[in-house]
Design an enzyme around this catalytic site. Structure first.
Site, PDB file in Angstrom:
ATOM      1  N   GLY A 161      -3.162   4.980   2.496  1.00 22.56           N
ATOM      2  CA  GLY A 161      -3.370   6.323   3.042  1.00 22.56           C
ATOM      3  C   GLY A 161      -2.044   7.044   3.254  1.00 22.56           C
ATOM      4  N   SER A 162      -1.995   7.814   4.327  1.00 21.05           N
ATOM      5  CA  SER A 162      -0.862   8.707   4.551  1.00 21.05           C
ATOM      6  C   SER A 162       0.463   7.987   4.715  1.00 21.05           C
ATOM      7  CB  SER A 162      -1.113   9.574   5.786  1.00 21.05           C
ATOM      8  OG  SER A 162      -2.353  10.226   5.635  1.00 21.05           O
ATOM      9  N   ILE A 163       0.427   6.678   5.003  1.00 27.27           N
ATOM     10  CA  ILE A 163       1.684   5.942   5.091  1.00 27.27           C
ATOM     11  C   ILE A 163       2.440   6.120   3.777  1.00 27.27           C
ATOM     12  CG2 ILE A 163       2.769   3.679   5.493  1.00 27.27           C
ATOM     13  CD1 ILE A 163       0.977   4.430   7.806  1.00 27.27           C
TER      14      ILE A 163
END
Lengths: 388, 610
Positions: B322-324
Site C-alpha cells: 500500500g501507501s508505504i
C-alpha cells in the site's frame, strides 16, 4: 531267631576276606577319577559364586568328604549282606516313597523329600539304588528259561512300575524316567529277548497319549517347549536358549576361569545345579567339556570292567545297574543342557551342587567298590545254600 | 561259575558289551553336539552372548540454550523421565505392552500412536510409551519390572521455554521425531535416541545442528535382569552450542501484549546494525505444548484457527504494501531525477488514464502537493502522476535495491520473498503485457506487488539510517559481537533526507495521516508512514445493500492496516513495522500500536548522554 542266625551263617560262611586284604583290593584308581570330577565341580562352584567358597564350593567339599567315609565303609562290607537285605532295602525305600506321597498330599504342592532335621531324605534317590539291588537279587538266581518266560518277569516289572508311579505323582519326571531306563537296561542285560523290548516300546508309543494326560501341566509345557522353543521364549524355552548360548559362546578354549559372562550375569538358571555343565563349557570351552567327557567315560568304563570281571551275577548286575544309573544321569543332564532333550531337572552327577545326590552317588560307588573287592566271590543260585 | 549260569553269563557278557557300544554311540552324539555348538556355531553364540550382556545406549547431549540480548534464558532443558519399549528386548512385546497398560493406562489415541510406531520402527529403536513419568509411576514400573522385560525408564531432557508465548515465533519449538524425519534423514545420529526432539521452527529449526550437540555412547554390561553391572565404555555426549539472540525479551513481551487482540505482526529493528530487537506475530501459541506430543485437541485448535497462530506473519505473511510503497516510488523518482523536492502535482481527486479513472483516497482531492506533503497526506494522485514519468522499470529496480522480492535474513528459515513483479513476469504469468495501469497501481503499492513486514521494516531502516544497507539478523555470531555497522551506502543522503522529512510530517504535522500517534519521549519523536491496503473492494451490490464502510464487512474482507516508523527523528536508532491483518485503517489501527511499541523501545534504550 535261630533260623536267622543259621541263614546268616550260611551266607557268610565260605568267603569273607580279611579287612586288610579288602583295603588292599580297594580300587583307588576308580576313586581318583571320581575325586577329580568332584574337584572340577567344586572349582566351577567357586567360579559361579564369583570367586567365593560360599555358598556352594565349601559345603560341597565337606559333603564330599563325609560321603567319602560312607563310600569307603560300604566298600568294605560283605557283598552277601547286600544280597541278603536287597528286598529289605527296597521295601524301606518304597515305604518312604509312600510316606513322602502322603506327607506331600497333606502339605502343599510337590514334595520330594522327608525333612529329617539334619538332612533331607529323598526316597526317590534311595529308590534308585534299592531298585538295582532288588532287581540284581531277583535276577541273580534266575535261569535263562525263567527270564524268557512272561510270568517270571511280572514281579521285576512291578518292582519298577510301583515306585515309578509314586515318583511320577510327586511329580518328578526325570527320576521316573531314570528308573525305567535303568530297570529296562537290567532286563536287557539278563537276556530278555530284544523283540520284547520292541513290543514294550511300541506299547509305550501307543499309550503315550494316556501318559500325556497324566502329566502335570508344567511338564506338558516343558515337553511342548522343547519341541517348539518359540512357544515360550521367556520360560523354559528361554532356559534352553540361554543354555545353548552359554555353551556355544565358550568356543574352543573358553572365556577363562571366572570369566563366563553368561553365568556371572545370571543368564543361566540353576547354574550351580542342573546347568553347571554350561558354565564349565563357557569358561573352559571345548577343551574343558572334552576333559570332563573323558573323566566320565573313564568312570563309566571302570564300572563296566568291574562288572565284567565279577564272578557272580548279583555283583555284575549291581555294578552294571549303578553304573547305568550314573551314565544316565550324565547323558540326560548333558542332552538337556545341549537342547537335545526337554529340561526335566536332572543334576550332573558329582559336579552339581547338592548333598543328597552326592551321598547317594558315593553309596553307589561304595557298592561298586564292594563288588570289585569281592569279584572272586561265588554266590549260589539261591544265596549259597543250594550249591552246597 | 556253575552250570546253571553258564549260558546266562555268556548272554550277559555279550549284552554288557552291547550296552557299552550303545553308550559309546550316545557319548559320540554328545561330543558331536558340543563340537557343533562350540565350534561350528560358536561365532553365533558368542555374538548372542555379547548381545545378552552388552547394552549400547546413546546418551543425550544437552541441547544448547538460547538467550536474549541481555542473557535472559529463552530456551532451556528440563529433566524428564519416560518409559520406552524396545521391541527386540521384549520376548513378546504385545504382552509386555499389555502389562504396561495395566499399570499405566493410556488413552486410545496414544495406544494407536504406539501401535503405529511399533509397526514402522526398527526393532532396536525405542518406542516411547509415556512421557513425563511421575515418581509414583516410575516406582510402579520398577516394582513390576519382571513383567515388563523390554520396557525401560529413560531419563530424558525436555525443552522448556520460560518466556513461552512471547518468544514462540522467534525461538520456535522442538518436537519428537516422526516417520517423515526418519525417512528423510535415516542417518541422523539422533534417530535412536529415545525422546530426542528436533528443532522445527524459528531458531530451534534453523540452528538445529549447532544446538543439538553430539550424542554420547555408553556401553554397559547388563545382567539377566537388565540391570547395569558396569560401564564398559563411555564416550560422553558433547553439549550443543548456546545461542545469543538480538531479541530483547522485555520489548518482545510488551509487543506480544500490545498485539494480543489482533492478527498482526510487528518487528523492531536497530537501523544501524540490523539487530532485530523484537519480532512478534499474533496470535501466538505456547511452544511448551510441543514438548510432549501435543494433545490432539490443542493441535486441532491451532491449525483450524483462521488467524493462523503458527504462522510467523512478520516473515511469512506477504501483503500489498500500500501507501508505504510511495516512499519507494519517491526514491525512484529522485534517483532517476524525474522529481525534485519541489516537484508539485495538483490533486483533483482522480487521474484519468485512457478510459480508466484512478481515484485518490480523498475524493475531493488534496490540491497542489509537494513531494513531502504528498507523503504526509499519502496523496494517491501525486504518485499516479509522477509514476507515469518515472516508469515501472525504475520503480521496480529501486524496490529491489531496498530488498523487496528477496528474503532479508538467514537466521529463521521460511521467510517469504514477497513479489516484485516485472513486465516479463506478467507476460509469463498472465500472458498479458505490462500496462500503464499496472504502473499506477504499483505506485500506490497495490496490484501485483507483495512484501513481507520484515521487508517493510528493513526498507524503513535503510531510509532512517541515511541510505545505508541494513542486514537484519537475530543471532550474534560470537557473544562479544554486538553490532555490525553498516558499510554500503545505497542511496544519496540528499534523497533520503527528503523522504525522512516526508515521514516526519506524516506523524508530527497536524495534517499528517499518523499525527494522532505522535509522541515526544525525552525530546525524541517518531517519523512514519501509514498504509491501508485493500483486501477487497466494496462491490456495487454491497454498496446498494447499504454497506459503505469497511467496518461493516466480514473480518476477512476488511483492509490491512500498516504502519512503518522510525525514531528518534533527529538521530534515528530504531525502525518498526506494525501490520494488522484486516485491521482497517493504518492510521487508526496500526499507527497507535506502533507508537506504543516505539515509546517502550525508547524507554528501554534511552538516548545516550554524550
Amino acid at each position: 531267631m535261630m533260623s536267622f542266625f543259621k541263614d546268616r551263617n550260611c551266607y557268610l560262611r565260605d568267603y569273607n576276606l580279611p579287612l586288610l586284604e579288602k583295603i588292599k583290593r580297594f580300587n583307588y584308581g576308580y576313586l581318583f577319577f571320581i575325586t577329580l570330577v568332584v574337584f572340577m565341580g567344586i572349582g566351577i562352584l567357586y567360579s559361579v559364586a564369583q570367586g567365593n567358597f560360599d555358598p556352594w564350593a565349601s559345603k560341597q567339599l565337606v559333603r564330599f568328604f563325609v560321603s567319602l567315609i560312607f563310600l569307603y565303609l560300604i566298600a568294605l562290607t560283605n557283598l552277601r549282606l547286600w544280597m541278603k537285605y536287597a528286598y529289605v532295602v527296597y521295601g524301606i525305600a518304597l515305604l518312604l516313597l509312600i510316606a513322602v506321597s502322603i506327607v506331600g498330599h497333606v502339605g502343599m504342592g510337590a514334595q520330594r523329600w522327608l525333612d529329617l532335621g539334619l538332612f533331607h531324605l529323598q526316597p526317590s534317590e534311595i529308590m534308585k539304588i534299592a531298585l538295582v539291588l532288588a532287581l540284581a537279587r531277583y535276577f541273580h538266581g534266575a535261569s535263562l528259561e525263567e527270564i524268557r518266560s512272561w510270568r517270571f518277569m511280572i514281579p521285576p516289572a512291578l518292582m519298577i512300575i510301583i515306585p515309578v508311579a509314586f515318583i511320577l505323582e510327586q511329580p518328578d519326571l526325570g527320576t521316573a524316567l531314570m528308573l525305567v531306563f535303568a530297570g529296562g537296561a537290567l532286563f536287557f542285560l539278563v537276556g530278555v529277548q530284544i523283540w520284547k523290548f520292541c513290543t514294550a516300546f511300541i506299547l509305550t508309543l501307543i499309550s503315550l497319549p494316556i501318559i500325556w494326560s497324566c502329566l502335570h501341566t508344567y511338564q506338558q509345557r516343558r515337553v511342548l517347549t522343547f519341541l517348539n522353543p518359540e512357544s515360550d521364549p521367556l520360560g523354559a524355552g528361554y532356559h534352553i536358549a540361554q543354555s545353548k548360548i552359554t555353551l556355544g559362546s565358550g568356543g574352543l578354549w573358553g572365556k577363562g576361569f571366572m570369566q563366563g559372562t553368561q553365568s556371572r550375569l545370571n543368564f543361566i538358571p540353576e547354574k550351580q545345579t542342573d546347568f553347571i555343565f554350561t558354565v564349565l563349557a563357557e569358561e573352559f570351552g571345548l577343551f574343558g567339556a572334552f576333559a570332563l567327557f573323558f573323566l566320565y567315560a573313564v568312570i563309566i568304563a571302570y564300572g563296566f570292567v568291574i562288572a565284567l570281571k565279577c564272578n557272580n551275577f548279583f555283583g555284575k548286575l549291581l555294578a552294571m545297574g549303578l553304573t547305568i544309573n550314573f551314565s544316565l544321569y550324565v547323558f540326560m543332564n548333558m542332552s538337556m543342557v545341549m537342547g537335545l532333550m526337554p529340561v526335566v531337572g536332572i543334576p550332573l552327577p558329582l559336579m552339581s551342587y547338592g548333598g543328597t545326590a552326592m551321598m547317594t552317588l558315593c553309596i553307589s560307588f561304595g557298592l561298586i567298590e564292594c563288588v570289585h573287592i569281592n569279584q572272586e566271590m561265588v554266590i549260589g543260585r539261591r544265596g549259597s545254600i543250594d550249591d552246597e | 561259575m556253575s552250570v546253571w549260569g553258564y549260558e546266562k553269563g555268556r548272554v550277559m557278557t555279550v549284552r554288557i558289551w552291547a550296552l557299552a557300544g550303545i553308550f559309546v554311540m550316545m557319548g559320540l552324539i554328545l561330543l558331536s553336539r558340543i563340537f557343533y555348538l562350540q565350534i561350528l556355531e560358536g561365532e553365533k553364540y558368542r555374538f548372542l552372548a555379547d548381545k545378552n550382556r552388552i547394552s549400547v545406549r546413546q546418551t543425550h547431549p544437552s541441547r544448547g540454550f538460547i538467550y536474549d540480548r541481555n542473557g535472559v534464558k529463552l530456551a532451556v532443558n528440563k529433566k524428564t523421565f519416560q518409559a520406552v519399549l524396545i521391541k527386540e528386548d521384549a520376548p513378546d512385546y504385545r504382552q509386555t505392552l499389555a502389562n504396561f497398560l495395566k499399570l499405566i493406562p493410556l488413552d486410545e489415541d496414544e495406544i494407536k500412536r504406539i501401535e503405529k510406531e511399533i509397526s514402522w520402527k526398527r526393532a532396536f529403536m525405542p518406542i516411547r510409551l509415556k512421557d513425563n513419568l511421575s515418581y509414583e509411576e516410575i516406582a510402579r514400573l520398577q516394582l513390576n519390572a519382571p513383567d515388563l522385560v523390554g520396557i525401560q525408564t529413560e531419563e530424558g531432557m525436555v525443552r522448556f521455554y520460560p518466556e513461552g508465548k512471547a518468544t514462540a515465533h522467534v525461538v520456535g519449538y522442538v518436537s519428537l521425531l516422526n516417520e517423515n524425519d526418519v525417512r528423510s534423514d535415516p542417518n541422523n545420529p539422533f534417530i535412536d535416541l529415545p525422546g530426542y526432539r528436533i528443532g522445527r521452527t524459528g531458531i530451534e529449526g534453523s540452528q538445529e545442528e549447532r544446538l543439538r550437540g553430539i550424542p554420547g555412547t555408553r556401553k554397559t554390561e547388563i545382567n539377566a535382569q537388565g540391570r547395569s553391572v558396569r560401564i564398559l565404555e563411555d564416550i560422553p555426549a558433547v553439549p550443543g552450542e548456546d545461542i545469543y539472540l538480538t531479541i530483547d525479551v522485555e520489548l518482545q513481551k510488551y509487543m506480544t501484549e500490545v498485539l494480543r487482540a489482533y492478527a498482526a505482526s510487528s518487528v523492531v529493528l536497530d537501523v544501524k546494525t540490523g539487530e532485530i530487537l523484537g519480532l512478534v506475530s499474533a496470535p501466538t501459541f505456547d511452544p511448551n505444548l510441543f514438548a510432549y506430543p501435543i494433545p490432539a485437541k490443542e493441535w486441532r485448535q491451532l491449525i483450524t484457527n483462521k488467524r493462523l497462530p503458527l504462522q510467523n506473519k512478520a516473515l511469512s505473511g506477504s501483503y500489498s504494501p500500500g501507501s508505504i510503497f510511495k516512499l519507494v516510488v519517491a526514491l525512484a523518482g529522485l534517483e532517476k531525477g524525474d522529481i525534485k523536492r519541489n516537484t508539485t502535482v495538483d490533486c483533483q481527486g482522480k487521474t484519468k488514464l485512457g478510459n480508466q479513472i484512478f481515484h485518490c483516497w480523498k475524493r475531493n482531492g488534496h490540491g497542489e502537493e509537494t513531494l513531502e506533503n504528498a507523503l504526509m497526506h499519502s496523496c494517491d494522485v501525486y504518485f499516479y502522476e509522477v509514476s507515469q514519468k518515472i516508469g515501472s522499470q525504475q520503480i521496480l529496480a529501486t524496490a529491489r535495491k531496498l530488498g523487496f522480492g528477496a528474503p532479508t535474513q538467514q537466521d529463521i528459515k521460511g521467510e517469504r520473498s514477497g513479489l516484485v513483479p516485472s513486465p516479463a513476469w506478467k507476460e509469463e504469468r498472465y500472458n498479458d503485457a505490462w500496462r500503464m495501469g499496472d504502473t499506477l497501481n504499483l505506485s500506490i503499492g497495490q496490484g501485483f506487488l507483495n512484501a513481507t513486514p520484515m521487508q517493510l521494516v528493513k526498507a524503513t531502516a535503510e531510509i532512517a539510517n541515511g541510505g545505508y544497507q541494513v542486514r537484519p539478523f537475530l543471532i550474534y555470531e560470537t557473544d562479544a559481537e554486538k553490532s555490525r555497522e553498516p558499510k554500503e551506502r545505497l542511496f544519496k543522503e540528499e534523497y533520503i533526507r527528503i523522504l525522512q522529512s516526508g515521514m516526519n510530517r506524516v506523524v508530527n504535522k497536524q495534517q499528517g495521516t499518523g499525527h494522532a500517534s505522535a509522541f515526544d519521549v525525552d525530546g525524541q519523536k517518531m517519523a512514519g508512514k501509514t498504509a491501508t491496503t485493500q483486501v477487497r473492494r466494496i462491490s456495487l451490490k454491497e454498496r446498494q445493500e447499504g454497506i459503505k464502510s469497511q467496518d461493516e464487512l466480514p473480518e476477512e474482507y476488511r483492509d490491512h492496516a500498516i504502519f512503518v516508523a522510525y525514531a528518534p527523528v533527529d538521530q534515528p536508532r530504531f525502525a518498526i513495522v506494525v501490520l494488522v491483518e484486516h485491521g482497517g485503517g493504518g492510521a487508526q489501527v496500526a499507527a497507535p500500536l506502533a507508537s506504543k511499541i516505539m515509546k517502550k523501545t525508547l524507554e528501554l534504550y534511552p538516548r545516550e548522554i554524550r
